[in-house]
Structure formats: C-alpha cells, structure tokens
Scaffold this active site. Structure first.
Site, PDB file in Angstrom:
ATOM      1  N   ASP A 172       0.838  -1.206  -0.014  1.00 44.44           N
ATOM      2  CA  ASP A 172       0.035  -0.063   0.245  1.00 44.44           C
ATOM      3  C   ASP A 172       0.733   1.294   0.076  1.00 44.44           C
ATOM      4  OD1 ASP A 172      -1.884   2.084   0.673  1.00 44.44           O
ATOM      5  OD2 ASP A 172      -3.072   0.699   1.652  1.00 44.44           O
ATOM      6  N   PHE A 185     -10.240  -0.100  -0.268  1.00 43.70           N
ATOM      7  CA  PHE A 185      -9.831  -0.618   0.620  1.00 43.70           C
ATOM      8  C   PHE A 185     -10.383  -2.147   0.297  1.00 43.70           C
ATOM      9  CE2 PHE A 185      -9.696  -2.451   4.782  1.00 43.70           C
ATOM     10  CZ  PHE A 185      -8.780  -1.958   5.550  1.00 43.70           C
ATOM     11  N   ASP A 212      -7.779  -8.061   5.765  1.00 42.66           N
ATOM     12  CA  ASP A 212      -8.935  -7.804   6.603  1.00 42.66           C
ATOM     13  C   ASP A 212      -9.240  -6.366   6.883  1.00 42.66           C
ATOM     14  OD1 ASP A 212      -6.465  -6.879   7.806  1.00 42.66           O
ATOM     15  OD2 ASP A 212      -7.639  -6.709   9.914  1.00 42.66           O
TER      16      ASP A 212
END
Ligand code: PRP
Length: 184
Positions: free
Chosen positions: A113, A162, A169
């Site tokens: 990310d 996301f 998760d």
C-alpha cells in the site's frame, strides 16, 4: 450484480461493494507466480518468509505451487489497526526463528500500500546477511512514494480501494473470504 446468499452468509450479512478478484482468477495467477519463482531460483537454500497475518492464505497457496526445495517461516509486523487509513507505524511482533544468513529470502506480502511496512522490513532483513532478498506481493497499489526494494514478483496491480478477503482484513474481519472485494 447482487451478492449471493452464500456470500452474505459468509460476511454475516455485510454487503461488500464489489468483487475485485474472483477466487478462480487468484488461483490461476498464484499458479503462474509459482512457475515464475520456481524458474527464478536455480540453486541454494530458499526461505519463504510470510508476513502475517495478511499473507497467510496467499503464502499457503503459493508455496504449494513452487516446485523446488524450500523452507517456510513467518514475520509479524503491525502497521495499522482498525482504521482504513495506513498510519505508517510498523512494529515487529515476531522475528523468524530460522537462520537467514546465506539463504535466498523471498518475503511474501499480501499487499503493498504505502510501502512503509516493506521498507522497514527490508532494512531489517538486509542486516541478517541473506544471499539474496526478493519480495513477492499478491497485490501492489503502486502508490508508494519510495520503495527500498521493488517487488520482483507481483500478482496483480490493485486499485486504490480498501480491499478485503483472501487474507486481507478490516478490523480482523473478512480474511477468510476466498475472493478479494472492495469494502467501500
Ligand atoms: C497490512 C497489509 C500489509 C501492509 C501494507 O498489514 O497486510 O502488510 O498493511 O501497508 P503499507 O504498504 O502501507 O505498509 P497490517 O499491518 O494491517 O497487518 P495484517 O497483515 O495482520 O493485516
């Protein structure tokens, strides 16, 4: 498309925005990555180091597609908790027991990310004297401003959403989904 009853049962009724990578698509790409990694490492000890918790499903599928001897160990680093925004703080909670010196190290990550987790880990791992150090990431957002080491093996370029499922998760939920979906 509306979510199926089976999907809603697995998420406890929580609707995800959309499936980004189907289970079959992931399986095919993991098979290819296994072939790429097998071809890339002709000699020497290979230690596949999974970064927990996010990589646990990817790593277990991936190592079964690598057709050469290898060892498996894990690292635990925490970067962000229940928020959907990366904080950039990385804590090492578990250090691999296996000796790293002189081995080919393949660090397996679920997603790159901001790249902060990897940058910190690359710095740590290089100090252990590995023969080589490479990164295999299932997903890469390509938004990191600086990467200490670019991933040698990447499953998919990922959208800047996301993502959850297949190990990823949100607040510890959704890791068990066989596909990867966007939450928002
Ligand atoms: C997530 C994800 C990556 C990391 C990527 O881990 O699994 O390891 O963040 O973010 P970065 O590139 O911005 O550093 P997290 O700390 O949430 O832990 P987890 O693997 O246990 O889900």
């Amino acid at each position: 498309m509306l979510p199926s009853t089976a999907q809603l049962k697995q998420t406890g009724g929580r609707e995800l925005k959309r499936i980004v990578f189907e289970a079959e698509t992931i399986a095919e790409r993991v098979r290819e990555l296994g072939r790429e990694i097998t071809a890339a490492y002709p000699d020497g000890d290979l230690l596949v180091l999974g970064l927990l918790k996010g990589s646990f499903i990817f790593l277990s599928d991936l190592v079964r597609r690598i057709e050469r001897p290898l060892q498996v160990d894990f690292l635990v680093a925490a970067s962000y908790g229940d928020s959907t925004v990366s904080s950039g703080h990385v804590r090492l909670l578990y250090d691999p027991e296996t000796e790293l010196e002189g081995k080919h190290i393949l660090l397996v990550e679920d997603i790159i990310d901001t790249g902060k987790t990897l940058n910190r880990l690359v710095e740590l791992l290089k100090k252990r004297g590995p023969k080589s150090l490479n990164i295999c990431a299932l997903l890469h957002k390509h938004i990191a401003e600086h990467l200490a080491l670019e991933a040698a093996f990447v499953g998919f370029d990922a959208p800047t959403l996301f993502l959850v499922g297949y190990g990823l998760d949100h607040a510890e939920n959704f890791r068990h989904l066989p596909y990867i979906a966007s939450l928002t």
